[in-house]
Design a protein around this motif. Structure first.
Motif, PDB file in Angstrom:
ATOM      1  N   CYS A 195       0.803  -1.224   0.000  1.00 35.91           N
ATOM      2  CA  CYS A 195       0.000   0.000   0.000  1.00 35.91           C
ATOM      3  C   CYS A 195       0.834   1.271   0.000  1.00 35.91           C
ATOM      4  O   CYS A 195       0.286   2.372  -0.067  1.00 35.91           O
ATOM      5  N   SER A 196       2.139   1.130   0.066  1.00 37.22           N
ATOM      6  CA  SER A 196       2.999   2.308   0.161  1.00 37.22           C
ATOM      7  C   SER A 196       3.103   3.073  -1.151  1.00 37.22           C
ATOM      8  O   SER A 196       3.377   4.271  -1.175  1.00 37.22           O
ATOM      9  N   LYS A 197       2.894   2.366  -2.265  1.00 36.41           N
ATOM     10  CA  LYS A 197       2.960   2.974  -3.594  1.00 36.41           C
ATOM     11  C   LYS A 197       1.774   2.470  -4.416  1.00 36.41           C
ATOM     12  O   LYS A 197       1.171   1.453  -4.072  1.00 36.41           O
ATOM     13  N   PRO A 198       1.445   3.137  -5.498  1.00 34.55           N
ATOM     14  CA  PRO A 198       0.394   2.609  -6.380  1.00 34.55           C
ATOM     15  C   PRO A 198       0.769   1.221  -6.886  1.00 34.55           C
ATOM     16  O   PRO A 198       1.942   0.892  -7.019  1.00 34.55           O
ATOM     17  N   GLY A 199      -0.251   0.389  -7.146  1.00 31.24           N
ATOM     18  CA  GLY A 199       0.010  -0.907  -7.757  1.00 31.24           C
ATOM     19  C   GLY A 199      -0.102  -2.125  -6.872  1.00 31.24           C
ATOM     20  O   GLY A 199       0.003  -3.251  -7.353  1.00 31.24           O
ATOM     21  N   TYR A 200      -0.254  -1.944  -5.553  1.00 35.47           N
ATOM     22  CA  TYR A 200      -0.453  -3.046  -4.612  1.00 35.47           C
ATOM     23  C   TYR A 200       0.606  -4.130  -4.785  1.00 35.47           C
ATOM     24  O   TYR A 200       1.788  -3.873  -4.570  1.00 35.47           O
ATOM     25  N   VAL A 201       0.214  -5.347  -5.199  1.00 35.45           N
ATOM     26  CA  VAL A 201       1.136  -6.476  -5.236  1.00 35.45           C
ATOM     27  C   VAL A 201       2.280  -6.260  -6.221  1.00 35.45           C
ATOM     28  O   VAL A 201       3.337  -6.903  -6.109  1.00 35.45           O
ATOM     29  N   MET A 202       2.115  -5.353  -7.167  1.00 35.56           N
ATOM     30  CA  MET A 202       3.209  -5.061  -8.097  1.00 35.56           C
ATOM     31  C   MET A 202       4.447  -4.556  -7.364  1.00 35.56           C
ATOM     32  O   MET A 202       5.566  -4.670  -7.870  1.00 35.56           O
ATOM     33  N   ASN A 203       4.265  -4.024  -6.158  1.00 30.38           N
ATOM     34  CA  ASN A 203       5.389  -3.551  -5.365  1.00 30.38           C
ATOM     35  C   ASN A 203       6.226  -4.690  -4.793  1.00 30.38           C
ATOM     36  O   ASN A 203       7.283  -4.449  -4.204  1.00 30.38           O
ATOM     37  N   ALA A 204       5.745  -5.924  -4.940  1.00 28.94           N
ATOM     38  CA  ALA A 204       6.498  -7.081  -4.459  1.00 28.94           C
ATOM     39  C   ALA A 204       7.237  -7.806  -5.577  1.00 28.94           C
ATOM     40  O   ALA A 204       8.006  -8.732  -5.307  1.00 28.94           O
ATOM     41  N   ILE A 205       7.007  -7.389  -6.834  1.00 34.88           N
ATOM     42  CA  ILE A 205       7.658  -8.063  -7.956  1.00 34.88           C
ATOM     43  C   ILE A 205       9.174  -7.899  -7.845  1.00 34.88           C
ATOM     44  O   ILE A 205       9.690  -6.800  -7.668  1.00 34.88           O
ATOM     45  N   GLY A 206       9.863  -9.036  -7.935  1.00 38.50           N
ATOM     46  CA  GLY A 206      11.313  -9.018  -7.779  1.00 38.50           C
ATOM     47  C   GLY A 206      11.749  -9.137  -6.338  1.00 38.50           C
ATOM     48  O   GLY A 206      12.953  -9.215  -6.061  1.00 38.50           O
ATOM     49  N   LYS A 207      10.775  -9.178  -5.425  1.00 39.84           N
ATOM     50  CA  LYS A 207      11.084  -9.328  -3.995  1.00 39.84           C
ATOM     51  C   LYS A 207      10.497 -10.652  -3.516  1.00 39.84           C
ATOM     52  O   LYS A 207      11.152 -11.687  -3.607  1.00 39.84           O
TER      53      LYS A 207
END
Length: 287
Positions: A195-207
């Motif tokens: 929730c820290s940036k737009p895109g929700y789960v997309m913020n976990a891609i590569g993590k």
């Protein structure tokens, strides 16, 4: 009152989920696809019992379940749980889908998700088994798109409470403030990250997520949201739907006064007190 069939669902990593299965009533026209009812963050399957029971009376086969680390899918102290939201999307939902397909001999399911439960299709490796997604209060929950008291409280929990609690009590202390069950520490961490940036789960891609399928999803995705929802605001709902560029997406706005309610918010659509909204949801469960 219908007593659901109690099931245990084994995930690919051998984690066992607790689930309830509601057989479609033979007194109603049988619906073509079964419904997988995926819960919101920290919310147990029991919260959806009345709605799932009602839906079965409308001719739907329904499966609801507890995500790992929550409710009856938590084994031992929550502080010891290694569950994460990524695992919910990558392991739990696919396992529940498989069981529902086997029980109903169907080739596809309809995914009816509440909040987080409707936000994870893009990391579900078995997304091709889904005929349609109905995301109730579904959005990215981006903190800058929040409203009201939630806009004030969310950054405090995400930036202060959750990080401190991770190293003190070992879990996200959400139960004390009425935010569902206490959260496993990695669920709390990912919730804040998503929730820290737009895109929700997309913020976990590569993590915590190495593969995603958002661009490959072409089935209809419909989001139902209420104008008084402080989390699934119009901006945050749009932010979720933009993740599916090749899908047919639709937003359905609900105004509490239209249905003679003072509030609908983020949680009330599944309450018996708001049963006059259930047909609105049911109307979307056809393909």
């Amino acid at each position: 009152m219908t007593n659901p069939e109690i099931l245990q669902i084994r995930c690919q990593d051998n984690y066992i989920l607790s689930a309830n299965y509601y057989s479609a009533s033979t007194d109603a026209p049988q619906q073509p696809y079964p419904v997988l009812l995926c819960p919101a963050t920290g919310i147990t399957k029991g919260f959806y019992h009345s709605f799932a029971e009602w839906l079965s009376l409308q001719g739907f086969n329904v499966l609801s379940f507890d995500f790992r680390g929550i409710g009856e899918s938590l084994y031992g102290p929550v502080s010891k749980s290694t569950a994460s939201i990524s695992q919910w999307g990558q392991l739990d939902i696919p396992a529940a889908q498989k069981v529902l397909l086997e029980k109903t001999h169907s080739d596809k399911i309809i995914l009816l998700g509440h909040s987080a439960g409707g936000q994870l299709l893009g990391i579900n490796p078995d997304y091709q088994q889904v005929a349609k997604v109905i995301a109730v209060s579904g959005s990215t929950g981006h903190i800058k798109g929040l409203k009201g008291q939630t806009r004030i409280m969310a950054p405090i929990f995400f930036k202060l409470v959750f990080p401190a609690a991770r190293y003190t009590i070992g879990y996200g202390p959400t139960k004390a403030v009425g935010m569902g069950e206490n959260l496993p520490k990695d669920v709390a961490r990912e919730w804040a990250q998503f929730c820290s940036k737009p895109g929700y789960v997309m913020n976990a891609i590569g993590k915590t997520v190495t593969e995603h399928y958002h661009d490959q999803i072409t089935v209809p995705v419909t989001a139902l949201w209420s104008t008084d929802d402080e989390i699934a605001t119009e901006a945050n709902v749009k932010d979720l739907l933009r993740l599916y560029p090749n899908a047919e997406t639709r937003m359905i706005e609900l105004k509490p006064e239209t249905y003679n309610h003072k509030s609908i918010g983020h949680m009330l659509m599944f309450r018996k007190s708001h049963q006059n909204l259930w047909n609105v949801i049911k109307d979307q469960l056809t393909v």
